[in-house]
Design a protein around this motif. Structure first.
Motif, PDB file in Angstrom:
ATOM      1  N   ALA A 115     -85.597 -36.172  48.464  1.00  0.00           N
ATOM      2  CA  ALA A 115     -84.764 -35.669  47.360  1.00  0.00           C
ATOM      3  C   ALA A 115     -83.379 -35.282  47.871  1.00  0.00           C
ATOM      4  O   ALA A 115     -82.355 -35.553  47.221  1.00  0.00           O
ATOM      5  N   LEU A 116     -83.327 -34.663  49.041  1.00  0.00           N
ATOM      6  CA  LEU A 116     -82.038 -34.267  49.602  1.00  0.00           C
ATOM      7  C   LEU A 116     -81.229 -35.497  50.016  1.00  0.00           C
ATOM      8  O   LEU A 116     -80.015 -35.557  49.810  1.00  0.00           O
ATOM      9  N   SER A 117     -81.904 -36.492  50.569  1.00  0.00           N
ATOM     10  CA  SER A 117     -81.220 -37.738  50.946  1.00  0.00           C
ATOM     11  C   SER A 117     -80.635 -38.423  49.712  1.00  0.00           C
ATOM     12  O   SER A 117     -79.534 -38.987  49.761  1.00  0.00           O
ATOM     13  N   GLN A 118     -81.371 -38.366  48.589  1.00  0.00           N
ATOM     14  CA  GLN A 118     -80.867 -38.951  47.345  1.00  0.00           C
ATOM     15  C   GLN A 118     -79.620 -38.211  46.860  1.00  0.00           C
ATOM     16  O   GLN A 118     -78.674 -38.831  46.361  1.00  0.00           O
ATOM     17  N   GLN A 119     -79.616 -36.884  46.995  1.00  0.00           N
ATOM     18  CA  GLN A 119     -78.436 -36.106  46.612  1.00  0.00           C
ATOM     19  C   GLN A 119     -77.206 -36.545  47.410  1.00  0.00           C
ATOM     20  O   GLN A 119     -76.110 -36.711  46.862  1.00  0.00           O
ATOM     21  N   MET A 120     -77.403 -36.745  48.719  1.00  0.00           N
ATOM     22  CA  MET A 120     -76.279 -37.154  49.562  1.00  0.00           C
ATOM     23  C   MET A 120     -75.827 -38.578  49.206  1.00  0.00           C
ATOM     24  O   MET A 120     -74.637 -38.883  49.241  1.00  0.00           O
ATOM     25  N   GLN A 121     -76.779 -39.419  48.839  1.00  0.00           N
ATOM     26  CA  GLN A 121     -76.431 -40.788  48.441  1.00  0.00           C
ATOM     27  C   GLN A 121     -75.602 -40.775  47.156  1.00  0.00           C
ATOM     28  O   GLN A 121     -74.614 -41.506  47.038  1.00  0.00           O
ATOM     29  N   LEU A 128     -68.001 -40.316  45.422  1.00  0.00           N
ATOM     30  CA  LEU A 128     -66.741 -40.258  46.165  1.00  0.00           C
ATOM     31  C   LEU A 128     -66.329 -41.629  46.699  1.00  0.00           C
ATOM     32  O   LEU A 128     -65.205 -41.788  47.186  1.00  0.00           O
ATOM     33  N   ASP A 129     -67.244 -42.586  46.639  1.00  0.00           N
ATOM     34  CA  ASP A 129     -67.001 -43.959  47.098  1.00  0.00           C
ATOM     35  C   ASP A 129     -66.636 -43.998  48.583  1.00  0.00           C
ATOM     36  O   ASP A 129     -65.736 -44.738  49.001  1.00  0.00           O
ATOM     37  N   VAL A 130     -67.319 -43.200  49.382  1.00  0.00           N
ATOM     38  CA  VAL A 130     -67.133 -43.195  50.839  1.00  0.00           C
ATOM     39  C   VAL A 130     -68.483 -42.950  51.501  1.00  0.00           C
ATOM     40  O   VAL A 130     -69.412 -42.423  50.876  1.00  0.00           O
ATOM     41  N   LYS A 131     -68.598 -43.298  52.768  1.00  0.00           N
ATOM     42  CA  LYS A 131     -69.782 -42.958  53.556  1.00  0.00           C
ATOM     43  C   LYS A 131     -69.493 -41.644  54.263  1.00  0.00           C
ATOM     44  O   LYS A 131     -68.461 -41.488  54.921  1.00  0.00           O
ATOM     45  N   ARG A 186     -65.388 -39.918  59.342  1.00  0.00           N
ATOM     46  CA  ARG A 186     -64.085 -39.272  59.126  1.00  0.00           C
ATOM     47  C   ARG A 186     -64.012 -38.712  57.714  1.00  0.00           C
ATOM     48  O   ARG A 186     -63.501 -37.603  57.498  1.00  0.00           O
ATOM     49  N   ALA A 187     -64.537 -39.460  56.734  1.00  0.00           N
ATOM     50  CA  ALA A 187     -64.573 -38.956  55.352  1.00  0.00           C
ATOM     51  C   ALA A 187     -65.445 -37.707  55.255  1.00  0.00           C
ATOM     52  O   ALA A 187     -65.127 -36.762  54.522  1.00  0.00           O
ATOM     53  N   GLY A 188     -66.544 -37.696  55.998  1.00  0.00           N
ATOM     54  CA  GLY A 188     -67.409 -36.523  56.012  1.00  0.00           C
ATOM     55  C   GLY A 188     -66.708 -35.308  56.585  1.00  0.00           C
ATOM     56  O   GLY A 188     -66.897 -34.176  56.101  1.00  0.00           O
ATOM     57  N   GLN A 189     -65.902 -35.499  57.619  1.00  0.00           N
ATOM     58  CA  GLN A 189     -65.149 -34.388  58.198  1.00  0.00           C
ATOM     59  C   GLN A 189     -64.149 -33.814  57.200  1.00  0.00           C
ATOM     60  O   GLN A 189     -63.954 -32.596  57.126  1.00  0.00           O
ATOM     61  N   ILE A 190     -63.536 -34.697  56.423  1.00  0.00           N
ATOM     62  CA  ILE A 190     -62.584 -34.233  55.401  1.00  0.00           C
ATOM     63  C   ILE A 190     -63.318 -33.435  54.325  1.00  0.00           C
ATOM     64  O   ILE A 190     -62.866 -32.359  53.924  1.00  0.00           O
TER      65      ILE A 190
END
Length: 297
Positions: free
Chosen positions: A31-37, A43-46, A59-63
């Protein structure tokens, strides 16, 4: 985009583990993995990469991690303000540079609190640039910065003057006065570049023809107290604001090393929005600004 998803992302970024965050928050890992997906899709980024060390941020995650902190702080401020509205509690926020927050304002705040006992006062520290941003965003009611703020939305007024001195332990072997050229033979402990007083010093020394990188700087530290402790241990000398060392000077734990042709004064300024419609907030600001120079610790 749900704030809950951002909060969970921040927890994963901190723990570097989806499974640990899922277990700590009593939800299933899928369920948590689905939330992150869903967050990545919106946001259209990984945002996250799996590795043998656990979860790594792109890098997008750091932002997003940087902005997640701001989202959570804003949400906390929102809940506090709504709670104050419901309960009739009044809270006044002050944010100041580290030295002003720790050494100048506590006694002034005591006096202001006695004048306005129906308010709870919160005092926090931040670099001058962050203080200005918080005032503009109305996340704090009153700020104190080194130097002025160039914005038509802000009212800026000098609160007090301070001076930067070279200090060392009382038995530190040195002549006084010395020249800036002679200072190069002494070990120095410095604050880091996030401190306005350090940047002021760098600019002043460069103007005098003695850039900081020409001196024997042993290391930079991230708090005034850590610099003072190192100096009091006899490991070197340091440039520090007078207000931060006046107690140690009075108790003869530290001494001032006079430097020929060295005179570095600076102003600490109050800053607040010029458009507040809350008359009570304006009254507190006016009282604070008018009395701070007379009630500094």
């Amino acid at each position: 985009m749900l704030l809950e998803h951002i909060i969970m992302f921040y927890k994963i970024a901190t723990e570097k583990s989806i499974s640990k965050v899922a277990q700590n928050n009593h939800i299933s890992q899928p369920a948590l993995s689905q939330q992150m997906q869903r967050l990545e899709e919106e946001l259209d980024v990984k945002l996250l990469e799996r590795s043998n060390r656990g979860i790594e941020l792109t890098r997008a995650g750091q932002i997003l991690q940087k902005y997640a902190v701001q989202f959570m702080n804003l949400y906390s401020d929102l809940k506090e303000e709504l709670n104050n509205l419901n309960t009739g509690n009044n809270t006044f926020h002050i944010t100041a540079t580290s030295v002003a927050c720790n050494y100048a304002l506590p006694c002034s705040l005591y006096k202001v609190n006695r004048q306005f006992p129906d308010y709870t006062f919160h005092l926090a520290s931040a670099p001058s640039s962050d203080v200005i941003r918080q005032v503009l965003d109305e996340r704090t009611d009153l700020g104190f910065i080194v130097g002025t703020a160039d914005s038509p939305e802000l009212v800026c007024k000098e609160a007090y003057q301070d001076k930067i001195y070279l200090v060392a332990r009382d038995d530190f072997p040195t002549e006084s006065p010395i020249t800036l050229a002679q200072l190069k033979q002494y070990p120095l402990i410095m604050l880091n570049e996030s401190f306005s007083s350090y940047r002021l010093l760098c600019n002043y020394m460069k103007h005098q023809g003695y850039p900081i990188d020409g001196f024997h700087v042993m290391y930079h530290l991230d708090s005034t107290e850590s610099v003072k402790s190192t100096v009091q241990a006899g490991h070197g000398a340091a440039f520090l604001p007078y207000i931060a060392v006046k107690k140690e000077l009075y108790q003869k734990q530290l001494k001032i090393i006079e430097i020929e042709n060295f005179d570095l004064d600076y102003g600490v300024y109050s800053v607040h929005k010029n458009s507040s419609t809350d008359s009570r907030t304006n009254e507190i600001i006016d009282y604070f600004v008018a009395n701070i120079s007379k009630s500094i610790c």
